[in-house]
Design a protein around this motif. Structure first.
Motif, mmCIF file in Angstrom:
data_model
loop_
_atom_site.group_PDB
_atom_site.id
_atom_site.type_symbol
_atom_site.label_atom_id
_atom_site.label_comp_id
_atom_site.label_asym_id
_atom_site.label_seq_id
_atom_site.Cartn_x
_atom_site.Cartn_y
_atom_site.Cartn_z
ATOM 1 N N ILE A 1 0.844 -1.202 0.000
ATOM 2 C CA ILE A 1 0.000 0.000 0.000
ATOM 3 C C ILE A 1 0.874 1.245 0.000
ATOM 4 C CG2 ILE A 1 -1.627 1.348 1.383
ATOM 5 C CD1 ILE A 1 -2.792 -1.373 2.328
ATOM 6 N N GLU A 2 1.914 1.227 0.827
ATOM 7 C CA GLU A 2 2.824 2.371 0.918
ATOM 8 C C GLU A 2 3.544 2.625 -0.404
ATOM 9 O OE1 GLU A 2 7.136 3.336 2.951
ATOM 10 O OE2 GLU A 2 5.833 1.889 3.942
ATOM 11 N N LYS A 3 3.935 1.559 -1.086
ATOM 12 C CA LYS A 3 4.726 1.698 -2.307
ATOM 13 C C LYS A 3 3.874 1.953 -3.550
ATOM 14 C CE LYS A 3 8.763 0.820 -0.358
ATOM 15 N NZ LYS A 3 9.819 1.862 -0.264
ATOM 16 N N THR A 4 2.561 1.750 -3.443
ATOM 17 C CA THR A 4 1.678 1.962 -4.590
ATOM 18 C C THR A 4 1.214 3.410 -4.597
ATOM 19 O OG1 THR A 4 0.931 -0.341 -4.434
ATOM 20 C CG2 THR A 4 -0.383 1.152 -5.791
ATOM 21 N N THR A 5 1.646 4.164 -5.586
ATOM 22 C CA THR A 5 1.421 5.618 -5.578
ATOM 23 C C THR A 5 0.098 6.043 -6.200
ATOM 24 O OG1 THR A 5 2.633 5.809 -7.666
ATOM 25 C CG2 THR A 5 3.895 6.085 -5.623
ATOM 26 N N ASN A 6 -0.550 5.161 -6.955
ATOM 27 C CA ASN A 6 -1.752 5.575 -7.693
ATOM 28 C C ASN A 6 -3.053 5.120 -7.050
ATOM 29 O OD1 ASN A 6 -1.392 2.873 -8.201
ATOM 30 N ND2 ASN A 6 -1.812 2.989 -10.401
ATOM 31 N N LEU A 7 -3.032 4.800 -5.766
ATOM 32 C CA LEU A 7 -4.256 4.407 -5.078
ATOM 33 C C LEU A 7 -5.182 5.622 -4.948
ATOM 34 C CD1 LEU A 7 -2.753 2.100 -2.314
ATOM 35 C CD2 LEU A 7 -4.049 1.375 -4.326
ATOM 36 N N PRO A 8 -6.494 5.452 -5.123
ATOM 37 C CA PRO A 8 -7.407 6.600 -5.206
ATOM 38 C C PRO A 8 -7.533 7.430 -3.930
ATOM 39 C CG PRO A 8 -8.641 4.538 -5.195
ATOM 40 C CD PRO A 8 -7.196 4.178 -5.375
ATOM 41 N N LEU A 9 -7.221 6.843 -2.780
ATOM 42 C CA LEU A 9 -7.309 7.609 -1.525
ATOM 43 C C LEU A 9 -5.931 7.939 -0.960
ATOM 44 C CD1 LEU A 9 -10.342 5.934 0.290
ATOM 45 C CD2 LEU A 9 -10.263 8.148 -0.883
ATOM 46 N N LYS A 10 -4.902 7.834 -1.783
ATOM 47 C CA LYS A 10 -3.545 8.155 -1.337
ATOM 48 C C LYS A 10 -3.491 9.607 -0.849
ATOM 49 C CE LYS A 10 0.537 6.087 -1.225
ATOM 50 N NZ LYS A 10 0.740 4.730 -0.715
ATOM 51 N N ALA B 1 -13.221 0.627 7.252
ATOM 52 C CA ALA B 1 -11.876 1.069 7.641
ATOM 53 C C ALA B 1 -10.807 0.290 6.890
ATOM 54 C CB ALA B 1 -11.698 0.899 9.148
ATOM 55 N N GLU B 2 -10.993 -1.024 6.751
ATOM 56 C CA GLU B 2 -10.028 -1.853 6.029
ATOM 57 C C GLU B 2 -9.993 -1.497 4.547
ATOM 58 O OE1 GLU B 2 -11.409 -5.753 6.918
ATOM 59 O OE2 GLU B 2 -10.395 -5.860 8.851
ATOM 60 N N ALA B 3 -11.168 -1.271 3.957
ATOM 61 C CA ALA B 3 -11.231 -0.919 2.540
ATOM 62 C C ALA B 3 -10.561 0.428 2.283
ATOM 63 C CB ALA B 3 -12.686 -0.888 2.066
ATOM 64 N N ALA B 4 -10.779 1.391 3.171
ATOM 65 C CA ALA B 4 -10.147 2.711 3.019
ATOM 66 C C ALA B 4 -8.631 2.593 3.134
ATOM 67 C CB ALA B 4 -10.699 3.665 4.072
ATOM 68 N N ARG B 5 -8.177 1.766 4.048
ATOM 69 C CA ARG B 5 -6.728 1.506 4.177
ATOM 70 C C ARG B 5 -6.169 0.929 2.881
ATOM 71 N NH1 ARG B 5 -6.217 -3.618 7.363
ATOM 72 N NH2 ARG B 5 -6.786 -4.401 5.299
ATOM 73 N N ASP B 6 -6.852 -0.055 2.312
ATOM 74 C CA ASP B 6 -6.369 -0.704 1.096
ATOM 75 C C ASP B 6 -6.412 0.228 -0.104
ATOM 76 O OD1 ASP B 6 -6.006 -2.943 2.635
ATOM 77 O OD2 ASP B 6 -7.769 -4.008 1.885
ATOM 78 N N LEU B 7 -7.252 1.256 -0.054
ATOM 79 C CA LEU B 7 -7.313 2.245 -1.135
ATOM 80 C C LEU B 7 -6.321 3.378 -0.919
ATOM 81 C CD1 LEU B 7 -11.188 2.363 -1.603
ATOM 82 C CD2 LEU B 7 -9.522 1.448 -3.236
ATOM 83 N N GLY B 8 -5.486 3.257 0.111
ATOM 84 C CA GLY B 8 -4.378 4.192 0.303
ATOM 85 C C GLY B 8 -4.558 5.252 1.351
ATOM 86 N N ALA B 9 -5.710 5.297 2.009
ATOM 87 C CA ALA B 9 -5.984 6.363 2.975
ATOM 88 C C ALA B 9 -5.267 6.138 4.299
ATOM 89 C CB ALA B 9 -7.483 6.474 3.225
ATOM 90 N N LYS B 10 -5.068 7.238 5.008
ATOM 91 C CA LYS B 10 -4.680 7.179 6.415
ATOM 92 C C LYS B 10 -5.983 7.120 7.208
ATOM 93 C CE LYS B 10 -2.239 9.608 10.108
ATOM 94 N NZ LYS B 10 -1.513 10.861 10.499
ATOM 95 N N VAL B 11 -6.201 6.023 7.925
ATOM 96 C CA VAL B 11 -7.523 5.749 8.488
ATOM 97 C C VAL B 11 -7.494 5.793 10.011
ATOM 98 C CG1 VAL B 11 -9.468 4.141 8.532
ATOM 99 C CG2 VAL B 11 -7.985 4.242 6.509
ATOM 100 N N THR B 12 -8.508 6.453 10.570
ATOM 101 C CA THR B 12 -8.772 6.394 12.007
ATOM 102 C C THR B 12 -10.128 5.743 12.208
ATOM 103 O OG1 THR B 12 -7.494 8.405 12.453
ATOM 104 C CG2 THR B 12 -9.061 7.718 14.135
#
Length: 401
Positions: A180-189, A223-234
């Motif tokens: 996730i960290e290395k993938t730069t084109n995630l929609p919620l990065k 929360a898991e889906a948002a994480r996988d889409l690149g977001a910083k999640v709380t």
């Protein structure tokens, strides 16, 4: 995140090599295609045949064992790899990687890899703490490689110490976070997403409370889906579910606790998903001791809880606000009313009376309502799939603003 990824597990000569078989199995279960390379020392602890059976691929052990004349085996493997996981990583392989030494099939292949590397040290505590090992680990981190922290526990030498290889599940989770960290084109990065989950609990006395049927599964899935889409999640949760990895999780109990935590971060948040089933009312007086049974009827006076979604709707500026409506009848009417009344950008409604949807289920069926848009009906799927669909619809709407 691991589905379809090409992962190579490099196994080196430590006692923790027995855990690597389970690690390979877990990567495959997560959807990855896995291949394995081993040092000769690793073969003293576990046989290549084990990994061949698990991975359905030949295991690379000898640099010069070239079975295919059209390729150079270790370079071909290096080019194929999208994620390299070195587990266990002994002090020896760490030293080789840090200093560019290539004298066996593992070190030679690793020197040619350009994909992200996840290094999982496992060794005796004194070897780990040796200044040379620590310097080599620092070197690898400076190269941009990810080095996991070893666990503390009972070592093979018979005493407690730091140096144990983390459990396979933890390594797989770390691998997903690395990708996730290395993938730069995630929609919620680069976006901050705040999610609430679970049914709040309103205390009557120290042993009793008012609550509802919400398990928190939908909120945790979001929360898991948002994480996988690149977001910083709380995740602010009143649920007892296991916390999702890679997500900042804050446990709460009551509606007022949830509101206090959520409003602290509201101004800096991009997307808020209120998936929690917040109690509408709380006891006006909470007893500080257990209320004893008597012959008289017990009356509990209730007062209204804060409306967290409406409060955010009135205060939002740049935030995209998603609310949930769990209904048992007149779903569309109530959801559309809530969308307007709460000033939300999206309401996700579901009929919790359905057998396959709603509280405590692993599946859900929802309808997404937005102002000036046709409702979107998401058929029955796992809550994880529904969560991703909801967020992707939110992303489309945000891009149109």
């Amino acid at each position: 995140m691991l589905n379809g990824k090409r992962v190579t597990v490099f196994v080196t000569g430590g006692i923790a090599a027995y855990k690597s078989a389970d690690l390979v199995r877990r990567f495959i279960k997560a959807g990855a295609e896995v291949r394995v390379a081993m040092t000769k020392s690793a073969c003293e602890f576990i046989q290549p045949l084990t990994f061949q059976v698990l991975s359905k691929h030949n295991v690379l052990v000898d640099t010069f064992d070239e079975k295919d004349a059209e390729v150079v085996s270790h370079i071909n493997l290096a080019d194929w790899t999208e994620l390299a996981v070195i587990a266990p990583a002994t002090a020896n392989i760490i030293a080789k990687m840090a200093n560019g030494i290539a004298d066996d099939v593992v070190s030679t292949t690793l020197l040619a890899i350009t994909a992200p590397r996840l290094i999982v040290p496992a060794m005796n505590q004194h070897m780990l703490e040796n200044p040379a090992t620590q310097a080599n680990i620092s070197k690898l981190e400076n190269f941009g490689y990810t080095v996991l922290e070893p666990d503390t526990g009972f070592l093979a030498e018979g005493y407690e110490g730091k140096g144990r290889m983390p459990e396979p599940e933890s390594i797989v989770n770390s691998a997903q976070l690395l990708l996730i960290e290395k993938t730069t084109n995630l929609p919620l990065k680069g976006k901050k997403v705040l999610v609430s989950a679970g049914g709040t609990r309103e205390r009557i006395d120290p042993v009793r409370y008012l609550t509802n049927e919400s398990s928190g599964k939908m909120g945790h899935s979001i929360a898991e889906a948002a994480r996988d889409l690149g977001a910083k999640v709380t995740l602010v949760t009143a649920s007892k579910l296991e916390y999702p990895f890679g997500v900042e999780t804050i446990p709460v109990s009551s509606a007022r606790e949830m509101q206090e935590i959520i409003m602290k971060d509201f101004d800096t948040t991009d997307i808020v998903v209120m998936a929690a089933a917040v109690s509408d009312y709380r006891p006006k007086h909470q007893a500080d001791h257990k209320i004893k049974k008597t012959e008289d009827d017990l009356q509990i006076l209730l007062e209204e809880n804060p409306d967290i979604l409406a409060t955010m709707g009135n205060q939002k500026n740049k935030q995209f606000l998603i609310g949930f409506a769990a209904e048992t009848d007149r779903v569309e009417e109530y959801a559309k009313g809530k969308l307007i009344r709460k000033k939300a950008d999206m309401i996700v409604a579901n009929d919790v009376s359905k057998e396959h949807a709603g509280f405590n289920k692993d599946t859900n069926e929802v309808i997404i309502f937005q102002t000036n848009k046709n409702p979107i009906h998401i058929e029955t799927k796992s809550k994880k799939e529904v969560a991703k669909d909801i967020l992707l619809e939110a992303i489309k709407s945000i891009q149109q603003i």
